[in-house]
Design an enzyme around this catalytic site. Structure first.
Site, short mmCIF file in Angstrom:
data_model
loop_
_atom_site.label_atom_id
_atom_site.label_comp_id
_atom_site.label_asym_id
_atom_site.label_seq_id
_atom_site.Cartn_x
_atom_site.Cartn_y
_atom_site.Cartn_z
N GLU A 78 19.79 31.04 33.27
CA GLU A 78 20.77 31.30 34.34
C GLU A 78 22.04 31.89 33.76
O GLU A 78 22.26 31.82 32.55
CB GLU A 78 21.15 29.96 35.01
N LYS A 82 25.97 31.76 33.01
CA LYS A 82 27.00 30.72 32.89
C LYS A 82 28.27 31.28 33.53
O LYS A 82 28.96 32.11 32.96
CB LYS A 82 27.25 30.36 31.43
N ASP A 109 31.91 31.69 34.84
CA ASP A 109 33.16 31.26 34.22
C ASP A 109 34.17 30.86 35.29
O ASP A 109 35.03 31.63 35.69
CB ASP A 109 33.72 32.39 33.34
N TYR A 167 24.00 25.29 41.44
CA TYR A 167 22.85 25.45 40.55
C TYR A 167 22.14 24.14 40.24
O TYR A 167 21.20 24.12 39.46
CB TYR A 167 23.29 26.12 39.24
N LYS A 196 26.64 31.28 24.56
CA LYS A 196 27.84 31.99 24.98
C LYS A 196 27.91 33.40 24.39
O LYS A 196 27.45 33.63 23.27
CB LYS A 196 29.09 31.19 24.57
N CYS A 228 69.99 43.90 21.82
CA CYS A 228 69.18 44.12 23.01
C CYS A 228 68.87 45.62 23.14
O CYS A 228 69.78 46.44 23.08
CB CYS A 228 69.94 43.62 24.24
N CYS A 255 71.01 46.91 26.44
CA CYS A 255 72.48 46.92 26.53
C CYS A 255 73.17 46.83 25.18
O CYS A 255 74.39 46.86 25.10
CB CYS A 255 72.96 45.80 27.45
N CYS A 294 68.75 38.11 25.14
CA CYS A 294 69.94 38.95 25.25
C CYS A 294 70.92 38.10 26.05
O CYS A 294 70.63 37.68 27.16
CB CYS A 294 69.59 40.23 26.02
N CYS A 305 73.54 42.80 31.41
CA CYS A 305 72.55 43.73 30.85
C CYS A 305 71.75 44.38 31.98
O CYS A 305 71.28 43.69 32.90
CB CYS A 305 71.63 42.96 29.92
S1 IVH Z 1 24.56 23.13 34.12
C1 IVH Z 1 24.41 18.95 32.48
N1 IVH Z 1 24.50 25.67 34.86
O1 IVH Z 1 29.54 25.28 32.54
C2 IVH Z 1 24.47 20.37 32.88
N2 IVH Z 1 26.57 24.73 34.21
O2 IVH Z 1 29.90 22.79 30.22
C3 IVH Z 1 25.64 20.69 33.66
N3 IVH Z 1 28.46 26.28 34.36
O3 IVH Z 1 31.94 23.76 33.79
C4 IVH Z 1 25.93 22.08 33.84
N4 IVH Z 1 27.35 28.01 35.12
O4 IVH Z 1 30.16 24.00 35.72
C5 IVH Z 1 25.26 24.65 34.42
N5 IVH Z 1 24.32 27.88 35.56
C6 IVH Z 1 25.06 26.86 35.12
C7 IVH Z 1 26.46 27.00 34.93
C8 IVH Z 1 27.17 25.90 34.46
C9 IVH Z 1 28.54 27.55 34.77
C10 IVH Z 1 29.61 25.47 33.92
C11 IVH Z 1 29.68 24.06 34.43
C12 IVH Z 1 30.62 23.42 33.46
C13 IVH Z 1 30.24 24.11 32.18
C14 IVH Z 1 29.31 23.21 31.36
#
Ligand code: IVH
Length: 664
Positions: free
Chosen positions: A112, A114, A116, A223, A312, A406, A409, A424, A429
Site C-alpha cells: 500500500e 504510506k 503522509d 486502510y 520509506k 541592515c 536602512c 535591525c 527601516c
Molecule cells: S498501517 C499497525 N497503513 O503511518 C499498523 N499506516 O507509523 C498501523 N500510514 O501514522 C498502520 N499510510 O497512520 C498503515 N497504508 C498505511 C498507512 C499508514 C500511512 C501511517 C499511519 C501512522 C504511520 C505508522
C-alpha cells in the site's frame, strides 16, 4: 419551513447532492446563500424532530461552536506505529522473518501507499460514526469527532452490513493543491507557513473551531479495521470492505498483492516513479502480511507490529549552486538569510530560492556562496538546503557572515542575548515599515480585504502609503496609480478600508504589531482596558494584573505605548477616522437578529434571562413576553413552559442554547 418527513428526506437528498457537486466535483449549482438557507431549514427540522434525523444529513456535519480543548479517550485497540526502513535489504529481512515465524514457504503481502498525513481512528456503532480519535500516545488520543465530521467524504452512517462496533484506522491528509492554497492564504495574511502537508493536516485537526477545520478541506483514506468482526480474510479485502461500507480507500492501482521481495520492489519502483505526479504526499509504502489470521499469530514487539513494515522513500532532492545569499528584513526587524539558487526543477516546480533560517543554521552547515548544495522539498513550499557538497566547493571560498548593517536602512544590526535572531533595531527601516503595513492590513489584524502583500508593496513603492495611518488617506485618485486597479477594484479596496474603520479594539491592537501580542493577548487587553485611552496609560504593573499576561509581555506593551512615535501613529489613526469598537455592549449592526422578535422560555445554562435579552437587544432584536404569529424565534432552555408548546403549534423556529450561541 419543512412540513413533513417527506419534505425533509427530499431536502436531505438534495443537500447531499449539493455537497457532492461542491466538494467532489467543484461545480456547485446553487449560491452559498441559498445553500445556507436550505441548511437552516434542515437544522430547524432536525431540532424539532430529533427522532426523525437521517444520520447522513449534511446538517449533522454542521460544525459545532469552538471547544476549550480536546478530551482524551482510550482507543479500543492501541494504535501502533510501523517499524520503518529505507533499505531494501531490511525489507528482505522482514520477508524472511515472516516466513520463519509463520513456518510457511508461501506468504502473500499486501503493498500500500504510506500516506503522509496524520493517523486517525474512527469508531462506528450500529453503523453510525460516534467517535474520532487522534493517535495521541497510542493508548489514548484526542477526541476530534466534531472536526472529523466536517470532512465530507467520511460517511456519518456506513452502508451495508457492518459489525455492531467497528473501529476503522486511516490517515487524514491534505492534497498538495489544498496545502498550497492554505499556505498562499497564510502568506498573504502574514501568518507563519506550514512546513508541509503533514503538519498542516495535523494542525488543522487540532483547531478548536470546527468551522475553521471545515475550511481546510481535509481528506481521508482508510486502510484498516482495528475492531469489529468483518467478514474478510485478507488485508487486500479490507480495502474492498471499507469501500463497500462507503469509506474512502486507496485507489486499486495503488494496491498490490505480491509474494516475494521481487514483487515488493517492483511495486516500490512503480510508486517511486509515480510519486512526483501524485496529487498528495507519500513518504513511502507499507508492506503488510496479507492474511489477517497471520497478523494475530505474528503479534507485536513493543510498539510495532511484526506483520508489517514501512519502506520509506528518501525525500525528493536536487543539486544546485547557491549564487548569492541575500538577507530579508521582517516586521520586527529580524534578518533572515535566503539562498538565491541557480534555478533547478524539483518535484513539479522550478526552485530559485531556499530559506537559510538564521546565521546559526548557516554556520552549522557551513553554507557558503558558490557552494553546490543538496536541496530538499517535502511538499514544503519553501525548500531547504540539506547539505553542502564539499567536494565541489570552489577554491578560495569564505564562510558567510551576517551583515553588520541592515541591508535596507543601513542601521547597525543588534543581537539580543538569548535570541538566535539578528535584528535591525531601526523601527523606521523601510523594510520593516512595509512588513508592518502588510501585517496591519492582514486577516488576523484589521482584515482589510484586497490589501495583500503585493498591493501594500506597490502602495509603498509609489509613495502613496508610508505609515499605517496613511491607509486611511487613500482615495480613488491615489489608487488609480496602482497597476491593474480599475474602477471596481478601487471601489472594493476603499470599501474594505472603510469597513475596517469600525474594527473591534482587539483587532486594532493586533494591527499595531506590539511585540508578543497575538490574538489572545489582544483580546484580553481589549476586554480589560475599557478603551484605548486607558490602555495608553497603563503601566506594566497594571498589565500583569490581567490574568494571562506575563511580565515580559506587560513590559513590551507598556513600552510600546510609551514610545512617542507609536503614540503619534495611534493619534493619526484616530484622527483619520479609525474608531476601534471598545466594548461589546455597543450595538452590533447588520446582525441576523436585527428586527427579529424573540420569546424566552425555560432556564439557560450559561445566561441569565437578562443577559440573553441584553445580547438579543444589542444585536438589534426585540424580546417579547408571549408567543404569537409575529414571533421569529423561541429560545428554549431547560424545563420550558407552555410557550414552547405554543411555538411548536405555530411552527415558530425554536432555538436551543447552543444554536443561540452560534447565532450570536
Ligand atoms: S498501517 C499497525 N497503513 O503511518 C499498523 N499506516 O507509523 C498501523 N500510514 O501514522 C498502520 N499510510 O497512520 C498503515 N497504508 C498505511 C498507512 C499508514 C500511512 C501511517 C499511519 C501512522 C504511520 C505508522
Amino acid at each position: 419551513m419543512l412540513k413533513s418527513h417527506k419534505e425533509y428526506s427530499a431536502l436531505v437528498e438534495e443537500m447531499i447532492g449539493h455537497d457532492r457537486r461542491y466538494y467532489d466535483e467543484a461545480m456547485p449549482t446553487i449560491s452559498d446563500q441559498e445553500y445556507d438557507r436550505k441548511m437552516k431549514q434542515l437544522i430547524a427540522y432536525e431540532k424539532a424532530h430529533p427522532e426523525e434525523i437521517d444520520p447522513n444529513s449534511p446538517a449533522q456535519r454542521v460544525a459545532e461552536s469552538p471547544t476549550e480543548g480536546f478530551v482524551q479517550k482510550n482507543h479500543l485497540v492501541p494504535m501502533y506505529s510501523l517499524p520503518n526502513t529505507y533499505s531494501e535489504e531490511e525489507v528482505g529481512d522482514f520477508v524472511k522473518r515472516v516466513h520463519k515465524l509463520l513456518e510457511k514457504k508461501e506468504v502473500a503481502f499486501c503493498c500500500e501507499l504510506k500516506m503522509d498525513g496524520t493517523a486517525i481512528s474512527l469508531r462506528y456503532e450500529e453503523g453510525k460514526l460516534v467517535q474520532a480519535l487522534t493517535r495521541g500516545n497510542g493508548k489514548e488520543g484526542d477526541d476530534v469527532t466534531a472536526n472529523i465530521k466536517t470532512i465530507h467524504s467520511i460517511p456519518l452512517k456506513l452502508s451495508g452490513k457492518v459489525p455492531k462496533v467497528m473501529e476503522v484506522r486511516g490517515e487524514v491528509y491534505l492534497s498538495l493543491a489544498t496545502f498550497r492554497s492554505i499556505n498562499a492564504a497564510r502568506e498573504e495574511e502574514g501568518l507563519e507557513l506550514f512546513a508541509n502537508p503533514r503538519n498542516a493536516a495535523a494542525g488543522s485537526l487540532k483547531l478548536l473551531d470546527p468551522r475553521e477545520v471545515a475550511k481546510r478541506k481535509l481528506n481521508i483514506v482508510t486502510y484498516g479495521i482495528a475492531e469489529g468482526e468483518a467478514t474478510v480474510k485478507t488485508q487486500y479485502e479490507v480495502h474492498a470492505f471499507l469501500k463497500a461500507a462507503g469509506l474512502p480507500t486507496a485507489s486499486p492501482k495503488h494496491l498490490a498483492v505480491v509474494h516475494d521481495l521481487v514483487g515488493i520492489m517492483r511495486f516500490a519502483e512503480k510508486i517511486h516513479q509515480e510519486r512526483e505526479d501524485l496529487p498528495f504526499e507519500i513518504d513511502g509504502m507499507v508492506v503488510k502480511v496479507d492474511e489477517l489470521k497471520a497478523h494475530e499469530q505474528l503479534g507485536h514487539t513493543g510498539k510495532v507490529p511484526r506483520f508489517a513494515i514501512a519502506y520509506k522513500f528518501a525525500p525528493l532532492q536536487a543539486h544546485t549552486v547557491i549564487e548569492e545569499i541575500t538577507v530579508q528584513v521582517g516586521r520586527t526587524g529580524v534578518l533572515t538569510p535566503v539562498a538565491e539558487l541557480k534555478p533547478v526543477f524539483l518535484a513539479g516546480s522550478t526552485i530559485a530560492r531556499a530559506t537559510l533560517h538564521n546565521r546559526e543554521e548557516i554556520a552549522r552547515k557551513d553554507i557558503r556562496i558558490k557552494d553546490t548544495v543538496i536541496i530538499e522539498k517535502g511538499g514544503d513550499v519553501i525548500p531547504k538546503v540539506v547539505e553542502v557538497d564539499l567536494k565541489k566547493r570552489p577554491d578560495g571560498s569564505k564562510p558567510w557572515h551576517m551583515p553588520k548593517h541592515c541591508p535596507v536602512c543601513n542601521a547597525a544590526v543588534v543581537h539580543l542575548e538569548g535570541e538566535v535572531a539578528v535584528r535591525c533595531p531601526n523601527a523606521k527601516c523601510g523594510a520593516q515599515r512595509v512588513r508592518r503595513i502588510i501585517y496591519f492590513a492582514s486577516k488576523h489584524a484589521m482584515d482589510i480585504e484586497h490589501m495583500g502583500e503585493k498591493v501594500v508593496e506597490q502602495l509603498v513603492e509609489k509613495g502613496l502609503v508610508s505609515r499605517i495611518s496613511d491607509i486611511y488617506l487613500l482615495d480613488e485618485k491615489k489608487l488609480a496609480h496602482l497597476e491593474g486597479f480599475k474602477e471596481k477594484s478601487i471601489h472594493n479596496l476603499l470599501s474594505s478600508i472603510e469597513t475596517s474603520r469600525k474594527c473591534p479594539l482587539s483587532r486594532f491592537l493586533m494591527g499595531l504589531g506590539i511585540k508578543y501580542v497575538g490574538t489572545e493577548t489582544a483580546e484580553l487587553l481589549a476586554e480589560h482596558a475599557k478603551n484605548l485611552d486607558e490602555l495608553l496609560h497603563m503601566r506594566a504593573e497594571d498589565l500583569t494584573k490581567i490574568d494571562g499576561i506575563g511580565e515580559k509581555t506587560a513590559v513590551a506593551i507598556a513600552e510600546f505605548f510609551k514610545d512617542e512615535d507609536n503614540r503619534e501613529e495611534i493619534k493619526l489613526l484616530l484622527k483619520h477616522g479609525v474608531h476601534p469598537q471598545e466594548s461589546a455592549k455597543k450595538k452590533i449592526s447588520g446582525h441576523t437578529f436585527e428586527g427579529k422578535v424573540f420569546v424566552l422560555t425555560g432556564t439557560l445554562a450559561s445566561f441569565s434571562r437578562d443577559e440573553a435579552a441584553e445580547a438579543i437587544k444589542e444585536r438589534g432584536g426585540k424580546v417579547s413576553g408571549s408567543v404569537s404569529k409575529n414571533t421569529d424565534y423561541v429560545l428554549v432552555g431547560d424545563e420550558p413552559g407552555s410557550k414552547y408548546e405554543k411555538a411548536k403549534e405555530l411552527k415558530i423556529a425554536v432555538l436551543d442554547e447552543e444554536q443561540f450561541r452560534k447565532m450570536l
